[in-house]
Structure formats: structure tokens, C-alpha cells
Design a protein around this motif. Structure first.
Motif, mmCIF file in Angstrom:
data_model
loop_
_atom_site.group_PDB
_atom_site.id
_atom_site.type_symbol
_atom_site.label_atom_id
_atom_site.label_comp_id
_atom_site.label_asym_id
_atom_site.label_seq_id
_atom_site.Cartn_x
_atom_site.Cartn_y
_atom_site.Cartn_z
ATOM 1 N N ARG A 1 39.328 42.228 -7.387
ATOM 2 C CA ARG A 1 38.688 41.510 -7.023
ATOM 3 C C ARG A 1 39.720 40.975 -6.591
ATOM 4 O O ARG A 1 39.954 39.605 -5.573
ATOM 5 N N ASN A 2 41.438 40.820 -6.628
ATOM 6 C CA ASN A 2 42.332 39.872 -6.520
ATOM 7 C C ASN A 2 44.318 40.742 -6.438
ATOM 8 O O ASN A 2 44.397 41.110 -7.098
ATOM 9 N N GLY B 1 44.535 37.083 -2.185
ATOM 10 C CA GLY B 1 44.371 36.734 -3.443
ATOM 11 C C GLY B 1 45.480 35.553 -3.367
ATOM 12 O O GLY B 1 46.394 36.083 -2.943
ATOM 13 N N THR C 1 42.995 31.694 -10.114
ATOM 14 C CA THR C 1 43.454 32.471 -9.128
ATOM 15 C C THR C 1 42.402 32.503 -8.038
ATOM 16 O O THR C 1 41.877 31.308 -8.408
ATOM 17 N N THR D 1 40.632 33.575 -4.105
ATOM 18 C CA THR D 1 40.639 34.590 -3.133
ATOM 19 C C THR D 1 39.973 34.273 -2.122
ATOM 20 O O THR D 1 38.995 33.006 -2.297
#
Length: 440
Positions: free
Chosen positions: A61-62, A221, A237, A239
Motif C-alpha cells: 500500500r505504501n 508514499g 504514513t 499515500t
């Protein structure tokens, strides 16, 4: 390690070749199908949250996760991060419920295959995954029990990606993924005709459509980690995937068919191709909406972690004339995911289950699909286990098992509610390929 990778790759490729349709959801009728990509099994077992980043698991995802911080001295002698490999699949069982009846369906699918390689302050990753899936067989039945319409569809969008991450500082990492999206969507529709006496007309007309999709997309990201006390670490985090366009090459055929009412087998009498060029539908553009996510969490390194993530996707901008219909529209999609994990004693030499990772999570989502003015929402809870399988330099390799239980949709306005159970399994393999030579 290399032999193990080869065996796993062959097994996955062989099994996926014989796998069933990647989805059996009636909601895959709309747009380019239902979203398949929700992250790794580790992410999905924590409600779909992708906040936690480490040096022994691939995080799809990142892209900032490609660089992850160095692991402690044990068992890597404080030298280098391991090369990470992961592969996964899912088996699903779904109960479909509407005001007019119930049904049950199941499917199995290959989820992803990916590799992440450390390169000093850089990290490189690449892989392949199904992004959306189409798979449905729907009959529209009137009050007299006669079929008025029949719809079938299959296909979906796949994604092959390559990404690069960079460790800006001890606490901050940045990364970017470059993806090539490709695939096709095929669907068929029959509008049944009857005589005044209610008998099925001998010859029926079936419309077949096919769209071949391709295009590029990006995903950026950021990842930040810092100790806020002697034992607690903060992770944050973000993104962002900007809007991108896919090219869609479309075909449409009209078929005169005969249907065997006993077996439902369709025999084609003749076929003619529609002139989509004249209608401006031969080659169209499809907008993949932008997506933004922001998350944060707190935990004790190698012991426990709890976090939350919010994702917003601008699906109200989704458009492609070839997929338009009169009953559905799109609004912005969103998701809230909350989850975490617990490890009793990650480096225990005795007591296997002390090294097991126990995961759990919950998520609430608005899919962005609106049918008959009803927003299609999704809710799920998830649980997972990370079982250590490695030895020596592969000490942190593990097999991950996840269970997702949830529902999607509603029975309002004679729509369909899906109650699903997903069983996910993945292998996360680690090995240090690049050793520094030592001399006595």
C-alpha cells in the motif's frame, strides 16, 4: 531460499491457472468491477490498515516501505535488511440475500506476488496483482416467475508495478510506485421475449460487449517513525495516487440465439458487429480516480501495535461512456480501518506460540457505488495469525493466515446484500542475499 522461491512461484502460477472467477459479486456488474486490492494478508488481517511498516514484510500500500529501517542485530548481525518475497491467495464464500430470495456462491483467486530488495538508502520493489474483478450471473425475474433479463460478466483489471523508496533521514522515508494497468471486461445481456400466450419466443437476441483496458498510474508514499518514549514508537504514513486515465478499446456484437429451456444452453444462429465508431464509443477513456490515505499508530517495537487509517477516493469522477447505465452513479468512496497486532515474545527460543503474531482489525467503507439512490456500504472484521516458518537467516519468514467476516450492500429497493467470509493465506519469505565479507 532461491529453491523455495521457485517452488512457491510454480505452485501459485499453477493453482491460479485453474482458479475460479476472482469474484462472484453482483456489484461487479457496475463500472470496472469490485476492488480486489486491499493490501497484503497482514494488512487485511488488521482491518485493511497499512500504517505499520517494518523490515521483514512487504507492504504493497505504501512504496515508502521498500526502504524500512534496519532490523536489530539478531539474526542479521546488524548489517543489512533482508530481501522480502511474498505471495498470496484468497478463498471466499458469499451468501446473497434480497427481498425475492437467497443464494450462495464461492470463489478463489490469486491475490499478489511481489519482491522487495534493499539497496543502501534505497529500496526497490515490483510485483503483480489483480486490481479489480468482474464475475456475475444475474437473472431479472418478474412477478409471474418469468425471466425478463439475464446478465453475465467476467474479467477485470490487473496491475504490474515497480517502485523505488528512499530513506530521507533516520525517521522519514519516501517512495513511488509506477504501475501498468491492463485487462479486459466481457459481458453479455439477453432481454427475453415472450408470445402473448406467455411462451418463450424461439429466437432471442443477446448483446455481447468486450472492453480491453490499459494505462499507467502512480502512487506516492511517505512514512515517518520515531520513538516518543523509551518503549513507545509512533508511526505515521500518507499515500497519494493522482487521477490517471485508461484507454478502453471496445467491441459490441448482436447475436440471434436459441435457448434450450431445459439446460439453458444458448445456440448462436448469426452474429453482427455494432458500429461503435459511428457512436464515438470504439475508443474511449476511463478515469481512474485519485486516492489519498492518512494513518497513524503507536506501539512497542516487536511487541504490539495499534493504529488507524482513513482513505478517501474521488470515485465521483469515475467515467466511461461504454459502462454507463440508468440505475447507477458514483460518489466519493471512503474507508476507516482500525487494527493492530500482538507478539508475546518475538525472539523466544522455546515456546513456538510466543513468536506467533496475533492480528485483528475492523473497517467501515463506503464503496462509492450508488444504485437506485442507495449508497453501497461495506463493513468487516478480521483476524489473523503470522506463523514463523524460517530458520537461520530466514528466521523471520512466516506463513500468514487471515479471516475476514463482513457484509456489503443492502436489501433496500430489492438490492442484494452480500454476507461474506474470506480466508486469506500468504507466505512472507525473508533472506539476506548480500553479506559483508568478514576476516579474522
Amino acid at each position: 531460499m532461491i529453491k523455495r522461491l521457485i517452488v512457491v512461484c510454480i505452485a501459485i502460477i499453477s493453482s491460479s491457472a485453474f482458479a475460479q472467477q476472482g469474484t462472484a459479486s453482483p456489484y461487479s456488474f457496475y463500472g470496472i468491477g469490485t476492488l480486489k486490492f486491499k493490501g497484503t494478508v497482514e494488512n487485511r488481517s488488521m482491518g485493511g490498515m497499512g500504517v505499520y511498516l517494518d523490515s521483514i514484510h512487504v507492504n504493497l500500500r505504501n512504496p515508502a516501505a521498500y526502504v524500512g529501517k534496519n532490523v536489530d542485530a539478531f539474526p542479521y548481525d546488524g548489517e543489512s535488511r533482508p530481501v522480502k518475497f511474498t505471495v498470496a491467495g484468497t478463498m471466499s464464500d458469499t451468501k446473497l440475500k434480497s427481498n425475492s430470495g437467497e443464494g450462495e456462491t464461492n470463489s478463489s483467486t490469486f491475490d499478489y506476488i511481489a519482491l522487495s530488495v534493499p539497496m543502501g538508502k534505497f529500496g526497490f520493489g515490483f510485483g503483480l496483482l489483480p486490481y479489480t474483478a468482474v464475475g456475475y450471473k444475474l437473472d431479472d425475474i418478474n412477478d409471474d416467475g418469468d425471466i425478463e433479463n439475464r446478465f453475465r460478466g467476467e474479467g477485470g483489471l490487473n496491475r504490474v508495478f515497480a517502485g523505488l523508496g528512499y530513506q530521507i533521514s533516520e525517521k522519514l522515508g519516501f517512495g513511488v510506485d509506477f504501475s501498468y494497468n491492463f485487462g479486459n471486461i466481457q459481458n453479455a445481456a439477453i432481454e427475453f421475449a415472450y408470445t402473448p400466450e406467455g411462451e418463450l419466443v424461439q429466437y432471442q437476441t443477446r448483446e455481447d460487449n468486450r472492453s480491453d483496458l490499459s494505462g499507467l498510474s502512480l502512487n506516492f508514499g511517505l512514512a515517518y517513525k520515531t520513538m516518543v518514549s523509551e518503549k513507545l514508537e509512533l508511526s505515521a504514513t500518507a499515500t497519494y495516487a493522482p487521477q490517471s486515465k485508461l484507454s478502453s478499446e471496445n467491441q459490441r456484437f448482436y447475436n440471434t440465439i436459441v435457448i434450450n429451456t431445459t439446460t439453458n444452453v444458448e445456440g448462436t444462429i448469426n452474429t453482427s458487429e455494432a458500429d461503435l465508431e459511428a457512436d464515438g464509443l470504439k475508443n474511449t477513456k476511463l478515469n481512474l480516480p485519485s486516492r489519498f490515505s492518512l494513518g497513524a499508530g503507536l506501539g512497542k517495537p516487536k511487541s504490539w501495535f495499534v493504529g488507524a487509517e482513513y482513505t478517501l477516493q474521488n470515485t465521483s469522477n469515475f467515467s466511461n461512456p461504454i459502462f454507463s447505465n440508468d440505475v447507477s452513479t458514483f460518489e466519493n468512496a471512503s474507508q476507516v480501518a482500525i487494527g493492530g497486532f500482538y507478539i508475546p515474545d518475538y525472539d523466544a527460543f522455546s515456546g513456538y506460540f510466543k513468536r506467533v503474531v496475533y492480528r485483528a482489525g475492523i473497517n467501515f467503507a463506503n464503496t462509492g457505488l450508488v444504485i437506485k439512490d442507495e449508497s453501497i456500504k461495506e463493513f468487516g472484521i478480521s483476524f489473523g495469525l503470522g506463523l514463523p516458518v524460517g530458520r537461520g537467516d530466514d528466521f523471520f519468514s512466516n506463513a500468514n493466515f487471515g479471516l475476514e467476516i463482513g457484509k456489503r450492500g443492502t436489501t433496500n429497493k430489492n438490492l442484494v446484500q452480500e454476507n461474506f467470509i474470506n480466508f486469506n493465506i500468504s507466505l512472507s519469505l525473508n533472506s539476506r542475499w548480500f553479506r559483508q565479507r568478514k576476516y579474522n
